[in-house]
Design a protein around this motif. Structure first.
Motif, short mmCIF file in Angstrom:
data_model
loop_
_atom_site.label_atom_id
_atom_site.label_comp_id
_atom_site.label_asym_id
_atom_site.label_seq_id
_atom_site.Cartn_x
_atom_site.Cartn_y
_atom_site.Cartn_z
N PRO A 1 1.00 -1.16 -0.15
CA PRO A 1 -0.01 0.07 -0.02
C PRO A 1 0.87 1.24 0.06
O PRO A 1 0.30 2.44 -0.41
CB PRO A 1 -0.79 -0.24 1.18
CG PRO A 1 -0.10 -1.19 1.97
CD PRO A 1 0.58 -2.02 1.12
N TRP A 2 1.90 1.29 0.84
CA TRP A 2 2.90 2.44 0.62
C TRP A 2 4.43 1.89 0.79
O TRP A 2 4.55 0.84 1.57
CB TRP A 2 2.46 3.43 1.56
CG TRP A 2 2.39 3.00 3.12
CD1 TRP A 2 3.49 2.98 4.01
CD2 TRP A 2 1.39 2.65 3.83
NE1 TRP A 2 3.13 2.47 5.10
CE2 TRP A 2 1.65 2.05 5.04
CE3 TRP A 2 -0.09 2.78 3.51
CZ2 TRP A 2 1.08 1.78 6.17
CZ3 TRP A 2 -1.00 1.94 4.54
CH2 TRP A 2 -0.75 1.82 5.90
N VAL B 1 6.77 9.58 2.15
CA VAL B 1 5.89 8.52 1.80
C VAL B 1 5.31 8.39 0.64
O VAL B 1 4.92 9.21 -0.05
CB VAL B 1 4.62 8.40 2.84
CG1 VAL B 1 4.05 7.17 2.93
CG2 VAL B 1 5.37 8.49 4.22
N ARG B 2 5.44 7.16 -0.21
CA ARG B 2 5.17 6.96 -1.59
C ARG B 2 3.75 5.96 -1.37
O ARG B 2 3.80 4.72 -1.05
CB ARG B 2 6.12 6.11 -2.16
CG ARG B 2 7.27 7.01 -2.50
CD ARG B 2 7.10 8.47 -3.12
NE ARG B 2 8.59 9.07 -3.24
CZ ARG B 2 9.15 8.83 -4.48
NH1 ARG B 2 8.96 8.25 -5.60
NH2 ARG B 2 10.42 9.74 -4.48
N LEU B 3 2.65 6.45 -1.76
CA LEU B 3 1.27 5.97 -1.56
C LEU B 3 1.19 5.30 -2.98
O LEU B 3 0.99 5.94 -3.99
CB LEU B 3 0.25 6.85 -1.22
CG LEU B 3 -1.02 6.25 -0.60
CD1 LEU B 3 -0.65 5.84 0.84
CD2 LEU B 3 -1.81 7.55 -0.39
N ASN B 4 0.73 4.10 -2.96
CA ASN B 4 0.35 3.12 -4.06
C ASN B 4 -0.89 3.66 -4.61
O ASN B 4 -1.85 3.03 -4.12
CB ASN B 4 0.72 1.80 -3.84
CG ASN B 4 0.64 0.91 -5.15
OD1 ASN B 4 0.46 1.63 -6.28
ND2 ASN B 4 0.88 -0.42 -5.07
N SER B 5 -0.97 4.14 -5.83
CA SER B 5 -2.36 4.55 -6.41
C SER B 5 -2.85 3.30 -7.06
O SER B 5 -4.08 3.22 -7.41
CB SER B 5 -2.15 5.75 -7.49
OG SER B 5 -1.33 5.33 -8.70
N ASP B 6 -2.19 2.37 -7.42
CA ASP B 6 -2.75 0.98 -7.65
C ASP B 6 -3.46 0.11 -6.58
O ASP B 6 -4.53 -0.77 -7.14
CB ASP B 6 -1.66 0.28 -8.19
CG ASP B 6 -0.81 0.88 -9.26
OD1 ASP B 6 -1.56 1.57 -10.16
OD2 ASP B 6 0.27 0.63 -9.46
N PHE B 7 -3.31 0.62 -5.24
CA PHE B 7 -4.08 -0.07 -4.38
C PHE B 7 -5.45 0.83 -4.29
O PHE B 7 -5.83 1.78 -3.82
CB PHE B 7 -3.27 -0.04 -3.08
CG PHE B 7 -3.59 -1.10 -2.27
CD1 PHE B 7 -2.63 -2.10 -1.86
CD2 PHE B 7 -4.74 -1.03 -1.37
CE1 PHE B 7 -2.89 -3.02 -0.77
CE2 PHE B 7 -4.91 -1.96 -0.22
CZ PHE B 7 -3.94 -2.91 -0.08
#
Length: 330
Positions: A184-185, A196-202
């Motif tokens: 998720p990140w 923090v890198r937040l996963n847009s694919d989640f």
């Protein structure tokens, strides 16, 4: 670079806020929760206080001064350490003297008070080392490189007033992110500041984290943010402990930037009952193969969770969910 007509310290002076106590009407006092100030960003967000009618904020401070250099060089006498709180918009200036620790310690501690009526936005907090040099009193021989910011309105302790979270597709983003496409990140500590890198694919994650929706969604978002914060603390600790400079005799040195502040913040929970210098030596010894590094991992995660207030957030979430269930008609 500014030139000075007298000798100054070459070692770094660092400072951190260790606690914030607010006082309101009737002398009612409140402790600002740990997520109200950040040793990484070096910001205090007084808007996070649970009550809005506070009058004064008392900040507990700890400064680290290169005392060994002062004692070895002998160029300075009558050494004092002072904290200075200023705000240009209101022309406010408050000075507080810090007290030295026990013999052999490099730490100075004290408190400084902010009067809410005297501030309109953000105040700057610096620490200066003052001494007599060549017979001249009151010379500033060293200062903190970066001031702390005390924000009287903000609810999140961010220097740039922007959430340091980037939403990006892990599957289509940078090559190194593709290995984490199911996460998720992730926390990226490769830059000058952690991010923090937040996963847009989640699916649904970004919307949930930014949620202003239902009460249940906000509760889940708070829990996620607390866990994200704990991951940040864990990551920056490992980054800080992995980039130590070491003296000729093998003694590890605290980094002079946010990494040193992170270590001083977390080490008392990782190696309890020891001075931060002894704790740093112990953790460094284990990380370099003398002793069990694995045995320290639960303490590191515990320290990170405490700083992120995961237990408190989780307990609140569970309690509020139970209330929601009771309020929901059968």
């Amino acid at each position: 670079m500014r030139a000075y007509p007298y000798r100054r310290l070459t070692g770094a002076v660092t400072a951190r806020v260790t606690a914030v106590r607010l006082r309101g009407p009737g002398d009612v006092r409140e402790q600002l929760d740990a997520r109200g100030y950040s040793v990484v960003e070096q910001v205090v967000a007084l808007g996070r206080a649970e009550r809005d009618d506070w009058h004064t904020a008392r900040l507990s401070l700890e400064a680290t001064v290169p005392m060994r250099e002062i004692e070895a060089q002998g160029h300075w006498s009558d050494v004092a350490v002072v904290a200075v709180l200023t705000e240009g918009a209101t022309n406010t200036r408050v000075v507080a003297r810090l007290e030295p620790g026990p013999a052999g310690s490099q730490d100075w501690t004290g408190e400084i008070e902010l009067d809410r009526d005297a501030h309109s936005d953000r105040a700057s907090l610096a620490v200066h080392v003052v001494a007599t040099v060549g017979g001249m009193k009151g010379r500033i021989i060293a200062s903190t490189e970066r001031d702390w910011l005390i924000d009287v309105a903000a609810g999140i302790p961010l220097r740039d007033r922007e959430l340091d979270v980037t939403t990006v597709s892990f599957s289509r983003g940078a090559e190194w992110l593709r290995a984490f496409r199911d996460a998720p990140w992730v926390v990226d500590t490769s830059g000058t500041m952690p991010e923090v890198r937040l996963n847009s694919d989640f699916e649904g994650l970004a919307a949930l984290v930014e949620s202003e929706g239902s009460r249940t969604e906000r509760l889940v978002a708070e829990t996620l943010l607390a866990q994200m914060c704990a991951d940040v603390w864990t990551a920056v600790f490992h980054t800080a402990i992995g980039e130590l400079e070491v003296e000729d005799d093998g003694t590890p040195l605290f980094p002079p930037d946010w990494r040193g502040a992170v270590l001083r913040e977390m080490l008392p929970d990782i190696v309890p009952g020891r001075s931060v210098e002894d704790a740093l030596r112990e953790v460094h010894r284990r990380r370099t193969g003398e002793g069990s590094w694995t045995d320290l991992q639960p303490r590191i995660h515990y320290a990170a969770a405490r700083r992120a207030e995961v237990p408190k957030t989780l307990a609140t979430t569970i309690r509020d969910i139970e209330r929601l269930q009771q309020e929901t008609p059968a």
